[in-house]
Design an enzyme around this catalytic site. Structure first.
Site, PDB file in Angstrom:
ATOM      1  N   THR B  52       0.865  -1.155   0.082  1.00 26.59           N
ATOM      2  CA  THR B  52      -0.218  -0.031   0.046  1.00 26.59           C
ATOM      3  C   THR B  52       0.907   1.316   0.094  1.00 26.59           C
ATOM      4  O   THR B  52       2.146   1.075   0.020  1.00 26.59           O
ATOM      5  CB  THR B  52      -1.020   0.090   1.189  1.00 26.59           C
ATOM      6  OG1 THR B  52       0.017   0.381   2.374  1.00 26.59           O
ATOM      7  CG2 THR B  52      -1.722  -1.339   1.432  1.00 26.59           C
ATOM      8  N   CYS B  53       0.479   2.464  -0.155  1.00 28.98           N
ATOM      9  CA  CYS B  53       1.291   3.753   0.049  1.00 28.98           C
ATOM     10  C   CYS B  53       1.984   3.553   1.183  1.00 28.98           C
ATOM     11  O   CYS B  53       2.902   4.302   1.363  1.00 28.98           O
ATOM     12  CB  CYS B  53       0.326   4.905  -0.247  1.00 28.98           C
ATOM     13  SG  CYS B  53      -1.151   5.078   0.925  1.00 28.98           S
ATOM     14  N   ARG B  55       3.021   0.628   3.368  1.00 29.19           N
ATOM     15  CA  ARG B  55       3.793  -0.448   3.629  1.00 29.19           C
ATOM     16  C   ARG B  55       3.863  -1.552   2.558  1.00 29.19           C
ATOM     17  O   ARG B  55       3.189  -1.409   1.556  1.00 29.19           O
ATOM     18  CB  ARG B  55       2.995  -1.063   4.585  1.00 29.19           C
ATOM     19  CG  ARG B  55       1.611  -1.902   4.440  1.00 29.19           C
ATOM     20  CD  ARG B  55       0.864  -2.413   5.493  1.00 29.19           C
ATOM     21  NE  ARG B  55       0.440  -1.473   6.396  1.00 29.19           N
ATOM     22  CZ  ARG B  55       0.969  -1.479   7.581  1.00 29.19           C
ATOM     23  NH1 ARG B  55       1.918  -2.014   7.979  1.00 29.19           N
ATOM     24  NH2 ARG B  55       0.617  -0.381   8.493  1.00 29.19           N
ATOM     25  N   HIS B 103       1.197  -9.448  13.699  1.00 28.80           N
ATOM     26  CA  HIS B 103       1.468  -8.279  12.954  1.00 28.80           C
ATOM     27  C   HIS B 103       0.308  -8.097  11.991  1.00 28.80           C
ATOM     28  O   HIS B 103      -0.336  -6.904  11.398  1.00 28.80           O
ATOM     29  CB  HIS B 103       2.762  -8.058  12.224  1.00 28.80           C
ATOM     30  CG  HIS B 103       2.831  -6.920  11.437  1.00 28.80           C
ATOM     31  ND1 HIS B 103       3.389  -5.642  11.664  1.00 28.80           N
ATOM     32  CD2 HIS B 103       2.979  -6.936   9.963  1.00 28.80           C
ATOM     33  CE1 HIS B 103       3.541  -4.873  10.894  1.00 28.80           C
ATOM     34  NE2 HIS B 103       3.120  -5.202   9.734  1.00 28.80           N
ATOM     35  N   SER B 113      -2.148   1.174  11.379  1.00 28.24           N
ATOM     36  CA  SER B 113      -2.343   2.194  10.053  1.00 28.24           C
ATOM     37  C   SER B 113      -1.813   3.643  10.575  1.00 28.24           C
ATOM     38  O   SER B 113      -1.708   3.766  11.926  1.00 28.24           O
ATOM     39  CB  SER B 113      -3.619   2.341   9.589  1.00 28.24           C
ATOM     40  OG  SER B 113      -4.078   1.203   9.149  1.00 28.24           O
ATOM     41  N   GLY B 193     -16.811  27.932  -3.996  1.00 25.91           N
ATOM     42  CA  GLY B 193     -15.510  27.442  -4.114  1.00 25.91           C
ATOM     43  C   GLY B 193     -15.544  25.931  -4.723  1.00 25.91           C
ATOM     44  O   GLY B 193     -16.210  25.135  -4.308  1.00 25.91           O
ATOM     45  N   ALA B 194     -14.572  25.779  -5.649  1.00 23.68           N
ATOM     46  CA  ALA B 194     -14.407  24.503  -6.373  1.00 23.68           C
ATOM     47  C   ALA B 194     -13.235  23.929  -5.959  1.00 23.68           C
ATOM     48  O   ALA B 194     -12.594  23.086  -7.041  1.00 23.68           O
ATOM     49  CB  ALA B 194     -14.775  24.722  -7.833  1.00 23.68           C
ATOM     50  N   GLY B 195     -12.609  24.051  -4.960  1.00 24.45           N
ATOM     51  CA  GLY B 195     -11.095  23.327  -4.494  1.00 24.45           C
ATOM     52  C   GLY B 195     -11.651  21.905  -4.127  1.00 24.45           C
ATOM     53  O   GLY B 195     -12.504  21.394  -3.960  1.00 24.45           O
ATOM     54  N   MET B 197     -10.608  20.286  -1.352  1.00 21.62           N
ATOM     55  CA  MET B 197     -11.168  20.253  -0.023  1.00 21.62           C
ATOM     56  C   MET B 197     -12.823  20.145  -0.106  1.00 21.62           C
ATOM     57  O   MET B 197     -13.334  19.471   0.759  1.00 21.62           O
ATOM     58  CB  MET B 197     -10.497  21.109   1.031  1.00 21.62           C
ATOM     59  CG  MET B 197     -10.558  20.625   2.378  1.00 21.62           C
ATOM     60  SD  MET B 197      -8.997  21.320   3.060  1.00 21.62           S
ATOM     61  CE  MET B 197      -9.392  20.713   4.865  1.00 21.62           C
ATOM     62  N   SER B 198     -13.064  21.326  -0.625  1.00 22.47           N
ATOM     63  CA  SER B 198     -14.840  21.200  -0.582  1.00 22.47           C
ATOM     64  C   SER B 198     -15.345  20.144  -1.315  1.00 22.47           C
ATOM     65  O   SER B 198     -16.506  19.786  -1.208  1.00 22.47           O
ATOM     66  CB  SER B 198     -14.992  22.709  -1.046  1.00 22.47           C
ATOM     67  OG  SER B 198     -14.613  22.833  -2.428  1.00 22.47           O
TER      68      SER B 198
END
Lengths: 283, 436
Positions: B52-53, B55, B103, B113, B193-195, B197-198
């Site tokens: 994964t990103c 591990r 593990h 995680s 706003g079209a960012g 995060m929104s």
């Protein structure tokens, strides 16, 4: 027989209130909480069924309606409160109202028993109370009171939720409570149902009083006047909610005041509502 | 089959540069690596590659004797970075037996995680196992291990409530919205706003039940683009105030230097709103919504700090709950390790013991038949049943002991006990003779 069943009912209400209260207050995990919830709901349902059986048996045993003594009336009101709570569960999953509803019902039954003991009215008075108009008057009023009691609980929940959301403190705890909009809608629905019932109760009472047989001062009797006041308060709530578009916080406070007035209405002494002296039943 | 695990993760100190070097997340690399492992192991071992990103871990169950260095070499060669051992090896950790099991169980439960309790890792574990199965390098031991890991992970998550609460700002906003409106109530969301995060926050809200999304952005084309992505509708930026009376939730994340949602804008719209609360999520810095707007009745205003605080509170709660999950995972790992040892050590030994005794019994019965030919079939049935009963009674206690020894923790003393049992029953000579 009915007394023994009522004892079991009280146990169920108490256990139901405890389990639902634990689910609400204890720091437990989601995996365990359903067991508290299931147990609480189960006790509430069993309690309601037993309570219904106890009331029915008492009617059959004594051959009169289930509201001829203060104890019986309180017991009937307690049963209505639990039924209204179960209705809230079915429609909105408002289990958070459970500890209040079951706890209140438990207290009302106990209070009724302490207040009146094993008392019954004379056959003549019981017959008077068994008239259709009087039965309708009492049943409609008690049903309205049951709805208003739960509306009070929803309003209190609303204020708690509103406070948490505005202050942003205790949001983690809030996850156990129902959504803000749901409790507000539930409170309004309960009053919308309770208000016509109270109106019906008052009108049927007035109709019976005008028919004669009651003390002449019934129209200015404190209980009668208080009933008008309660009716007015809930009427104001509906107008404020539907027409004036008051904020839900303000309307929630009306519901808190409303229940206080309902309790006064129940407790207030009344000459017009005296149907002869209560006498103890022979054991 | 002995189990081994070799790998690295954010918890072993591997930086993102190191992790991306050994990651098998780009298309084709995992399939290639699994093919390489299958060829290299030649049926002597089972393998699952979890990448994964955060591990990269190689789980091996081998019947032969693969050393840690050989497994490391395999992993690096599978990624084609054998020459970068010096960069990678300092971050690699090796675990054997029940430690490897524990593990994997921790990984599956989300305890290992970066964000404790996140649930995406369950899918990643399932995908890793599924890929290895399809590649044909996952045998009985790893099949059992990964099935158990997925079960334990799910149970740990459920019993200790690890998956509950907010994991991100968007998630926290959706949680608050749920507390206000409930689930699946079909709210209308307005994005200012079209960012990115929104967009993420809006996706959380739509997943939680919001039905309609309106997007307003200074650049109308971007609003249209995002609205299409969210299955919503774009509106003109200068008209957003007209919509405040119609929406339930507003997510604001513009880059405006001053508040655009002021009390003067919101207050008049409240009179025209249909009844219901207004939830304002201000994730812009500097803030888009004037703080006094939060004082208006039936308006709930949350800025990025409020939501971050909620995320942190939930994280703290999850850390507390993780202690309970850790204990559960540890117990399950020990139980599963004991089960595997019983299967791999006790079962073959007990089978050998029983086979030997059965052979002796059969030989003695044959001799007896020659000596007592006059006995009827019924008599012989009785004698055979008696022999079988004696056989079972004799082996009952040794069988139990062997299973107990195998289920106990891995240590040389247990191995010595097993060797003694083999010696007592003369199984070693037989095994040697069979090998010759």
């Amino acid at each position: 027989m009915s007394v023994a069943i009522l004892g079991l009912t009280l146990t169920c209400y108490l256990l139901g209130a405890m389990f639902l209260g634990a689910s609400l207050l204890l720091s437990t995990t989601e995996a365990r909480r359903p067991w508290f919830l299931i147990s609480g709901r189960l006790f509430a349902v069993i309690g309601a069924v037993l309570h219904g059986v106890a009331i029915g048996l008492r009617c059959i045993e004594l051959k009169h309606p289930p509201f001829t003594t203060p104890a019986e009336s309180l017991s009937l009101l307690a049963w209505v409160v639990v039924l209204v709570y179960l209705g809230l569960e079915v429609f909105w999953k408002l289990w958070a109202a459970g500890p209040f509803a079951l706890g209140l019902s438990f207290l009302m039954v106990v209070l009724g028993a302490v207040w009146s003991g094993r008392a019954a009215r004379t056959g003549q008075d019981a017959a008077l109370l068994g008239e259709n108009a009087v039965s309708l008057h009492i049943l409609a009023t008690i049903s309205a009171m049951g709805a208003f009691a739960l509306a009070f609980c929803c309003a209190a929940l609303y204020l708690v939720l509103h406070h948490i959301l505005k202050s942003k403190q205790g949001l983690v705890w809030m996850k156990r409570l129902p959504p803000l909009k749901t409790v507000e809608t539930a409170a309004f629905t309960l009053v919308a149902l309770g208000f016509p019932l109270l109106s019906l109760g008052i009108l049927s009472g007035m109709a019976r009083a005008m028919g004669g047989g009651l003390s002449p001062g019934w129209a200015t009797d404190p209980k009668t006047l208080m009933a008008y006041l309660v009716w007015g308060v809930y009427g104001v709530y509906l107008i404020a909610r539907l027409l004036l578009r008051w904020s839900p916080v303000r309307t929630a406070y009306i519901l808190l005041v409303g229940l206080v007035l309902c309790l006064i209405l129940l407790a207030i002494p009344s000459a017009a509502h005296q149907f002869g002296e209560v006498r103890p039943t022979p054991s | 089959m002995p189990l081994a695990l070799i790998g690295l993760s954010h918890n072993t100190g591997a930086t993102v540069e190191v992790r991306e070097k050994i990651a098998f997340t780009t298309p084709g690399t995992l399939a290639h690596a699994l093919h390489f492992l299958k060829t290299s192991l030649e049926g002597q071992a089972e393998a699952v590659l979890l990448s994964t990103c955060n591990r990269t871990e190689l789980y091996i169950a081998t019947s032969g004797n693969l050393s840690d260095d050989e497994i490391t070499e395999l992993l690096l060669e599978a990624r084609g970075i054998a020459g970068e051992a010096e960069t990678i090896c300092p971050y690699l950790r090796t675990r054997h037996g029940h430690q490897a099991i524990e593990h994997l169980f921790r990984v599956s439960a989300g305890l290992d995680s970066m964000i404790i309790g996140e649930s995406d890792v369950v899918r990643q574990v399932r995908d890793a196992y599924s890929s290895a199965s399809h590649a044909g390098i996952c045998g009985k031991t790893l099949n059992q291990l990964f099935h158990e890991a997925l079960r334990v992970g799910k149970q740990a998550r459920t019993e200790s409530d690890l998956g509950r609460g907010a994991f991100s700002i968007g998630h926290a906003a959706a949680e608050v919205a749920r507390n206000i409106f409930g689930v699946g109530r079909g709210q209308t969301v307005l994005l200012l706003g079209a960012g990115k995060m929104s967009e993420t926050t809006a996706r959380h809200l739509t997943a939680g039940g919001a039905a309609t999304v309106l997007v307003a952005n200074r650049t109308y084309d971007r609003a249209v683009h995002l609205a299409e992505a969210l299955n919503g509708r774009a509106i003109r930026y200068d008209e957003f105030a007209d919509y405040l009376a119609k929406v339930d939730i507003v997510i604001s994340s513009t880059s405006a230097p001053h508040p655009i949602v002021t009390r003067e804008v919101v207050e008049p719209t409240l009179r025209h709103r249909r009844r219901g609360p207004l939830f304002l999520i201000d994730i812009a810095v500097p803030r888009d919504v004037e703080s006094t707007v939060g004082e208006l009745p039936d308006v709930y205003l949350y800025d990025i700090d409020d939501l971050q605080q909620l995320v942190e509170e939930d994280m703290a709660e999850r850390r507390k709950r993780a202690v309970q999950a850790e204990a559960f995972v540890r117990d399950e790992a020990l139980a599963f390790a004991a089960k595997l040892r019983t299967q791999s050590v006790a079962v073959p030994l007990v089978s050998s013991m029983r086979a030997k005794v059965r052979t002796i019994t059969a030989m003695e019965l044959t001799k007896l038949r020659q000596r007592l030919p006059h006995l009827s079939d019924d008599d012989w049935q009785t004698i055979e049943a008696t022999f079988a009963s004696v056989e079972n009674r004799l082996l009952h206690d040794p069988t139990l002991r062997v299973k107990e020894y195998a289920a106990a923790a891995e240590n040389p003393e247990v191995e010595a006990k097993m060797a003694t049992v083999r010696e007592l029953f003369g199984l070693e000579q037989e095994e040697n003779a069979r090998r010759v």
